[in-house]
Design an enzyme around this catalytic site. Structure first.
Site, short mmCIF file in Angstrom:
data_model
loop_
_atom_site.label_atom_id
_atom_site.label_comp_id
_atom_site.label_asym_id
_atom_site.label_seq_id
_atom_site.Cartn_x
_atom_site.Cartn_y
_atom_site.Cartn_z
CB ALA A 215 -0.68 0.06 1.24
CG ASN A 216 0.14 4.53 -1.75
OD1 ASN A 216 -0.77 5.78 -1.44
ND2 ASN A 216 0.03 4.07 -3.06
#
Ligand code: C5P
Length: 415
Positions: A215-216
């Protein structure tokens, strides 16, 4: 911007609730009311109990379009005042707005007629704070104002000048002229009416196995602010999102998780869309294969092989229908303008919003942002640190400019 001479005021025929709260600047509400009425608006005045210590109801009733309402209970005008006033409004202005009124509005604490009206409306709201400098700069007030701004409430900042008791500083109610100009801006800006807009928001999540993802840090807040601003200006907005923030009113939401899902959601709609704003932080890489069960710790650290995700924006740029406006975002930590400029060209964009995500209070997860707007044939425009909703307003203003310029070119036969 005031309307050109000869054009009808955007206030003409509009039902504007003017909420007056208990500060010394309440006397200026009389002048605001008079100017709104002169512009052709129907002014529905509400005063809080404290406001009545500063000006009499008779004065405001005489200069508004109907008698002042003050009562939640035993209101002679309507049996259901707590919703009726707000539901019927085209715009609500609170001027002056005290620290108490601002706090109650932030909390949805509906203890009087004005606060009920504010939370029983879908109309735009303009809040015009007025208080002593110490109060205006107190962290609680600063925080409440920031939250209201983030929600799309229009704040007309107070001016600096002489305050009650001989003090001088920031906190004086904006001039009646500025308040009326803000009302004209808000009611005049239906400049995206009927325009179809797709906004992507949030960071994609690319699965590793049945429970883990890559994810970010994108929160989606900037994309949601762009969607809310476009919708408030009349656009038909589809928000393709990986996050679950409150959905702005009137916006259609399409929930996605991965880059591939986002691509499908956007590409299936893109041909019939006037404006696409890719505010999402799309992963650039994803695992080649996804385990259909949770990878076990006892099997040791897995070797995760990555492949590139589709570049959604580049694909949209390559297949852009005539007249569509395509906007990208560039989150950079160095060489901001040069990198964004090259992306603008490479992906055939009309606008790129570049933010230096390494700078304090900028970008991911913050409520504020500072950006540079880059267009193919224009000088870069810097937007200093501001609420994400204000940045969204600047982005939408630029999109409106790009569409207007394209329209002129079409009409003059240049394309
Ligand atoms: O090249 P870069 O990934 O920095 O470009 C950022 C812009 O491209 C953003 O608007 C983002 O939404 C979009 N993007 C995309 N597909 C990708 C990666 C980024 O649409 N795979």
């Amino acid at each position: 911007m005031s309307p050109q001479q000869g054009e009808p005021s955007p206030l003409a025929g509009k039902r504007i609730v003017l909420g007056v709260t208990g500060g010394i600047a309440a006397y200026k509400a009389i002048e605001i009311s008079r100017r709104l009425v002169d512009a052709g608006a129907h002014v529905v005045p509400i005063m809080t109990e404290a406001a009545q210590h500063f000006v009499g109801t008779t004065t405001l009733s005489a200069l508004a379009s109907e008698p002042v309402q003050t009562e939640l209970w035993h209101n002679p005008t309507t049996p259901i005042p707590h919703t009726e006033v707000g539901q019927g409004a085209d715009l609500i202005i609170v001027a002056p707005a005290t620290a108490k009124a601002i706090a109650a509005y932030r909390m949805g604490y509906s203890h009087d007629l004005l606060q009920n009206t504010l939370i029983a409306t879908r109309a735009p709201v303009i809040v015009c704070p007025a208080m002593h400098t110490e109060m205006w700069e107190h962290p609680s007030v600063v925080d409440n104002i920031a939250v209201l701004r983030e929600r799309g409430v229009h704040i007309v900042d107070p001016e600096s000048g002489r305050l009650a008791g001989g003090d001088v500083g920031a906190g004086r109610l904006a001039s009646p002229e500025s308040v009326v100009a803000a009302a004209e801006r808000v009611l005049g800006s239906r400049d995206l009416a009927g325009t179809t807009v797709i906004v992507s928001a949030g960071g994609t999540r690319e699965p590793i196995d049945s429970v883990r993802v890559i994810a970010n840090r994108s929160s989606g807040k900037q994309g949601y602010a762009v969607a809310a601003e476009a919708a408030s200006r009349g656009a038909l907005v589809t928000l393709v999102s990986t996050v679950t923030l409150p959905v702005p009113s009137g916006v259609e939401i399409v929930a996605v998780e991965t880059a591939a899902e986002m691509q499908e959601a956007i590409e299936s709609r893109s041909a019939s869309t006037d404006v696409i704003v890719m505010a999402a932080a799309v992963a650039d890489f994803r695992p080649v294969s996804v385990a259909d069960h949770k990878l076990k710790k006892r099997d040791g650290a897995p070797q995760i092989v990555l492949e590139s995700t589709p570049d959604i924006l580049a694909g949209l740029g390559a297949a852009k229908p005539a007249g569509q406006v395509l906007v990208g975002f560039a989150a950079e930590t160095n060489d901001l303008v040069a990198n964004a400029q090259s992306k603008l060209e490479r992906k055939h964009l009309d606008l790129i919003v570049a933010n230096d995500v390494g700078a304090p209070s900028v970008g991911f997860a913050h409520d504020t942002n500072a950006v540079t707007l880059l267009r193919p044939d224009a000088e870069p425009v810097e937007i200093d640190l501001a609420a994400k909703r204000d940045v969204a307003r600047a982005v939408i203003n630029t999109i409106v400019e790009i569409r207007a310029a394209a329209e002129i070119e079409t009409q003059t036969g240049k394309i």
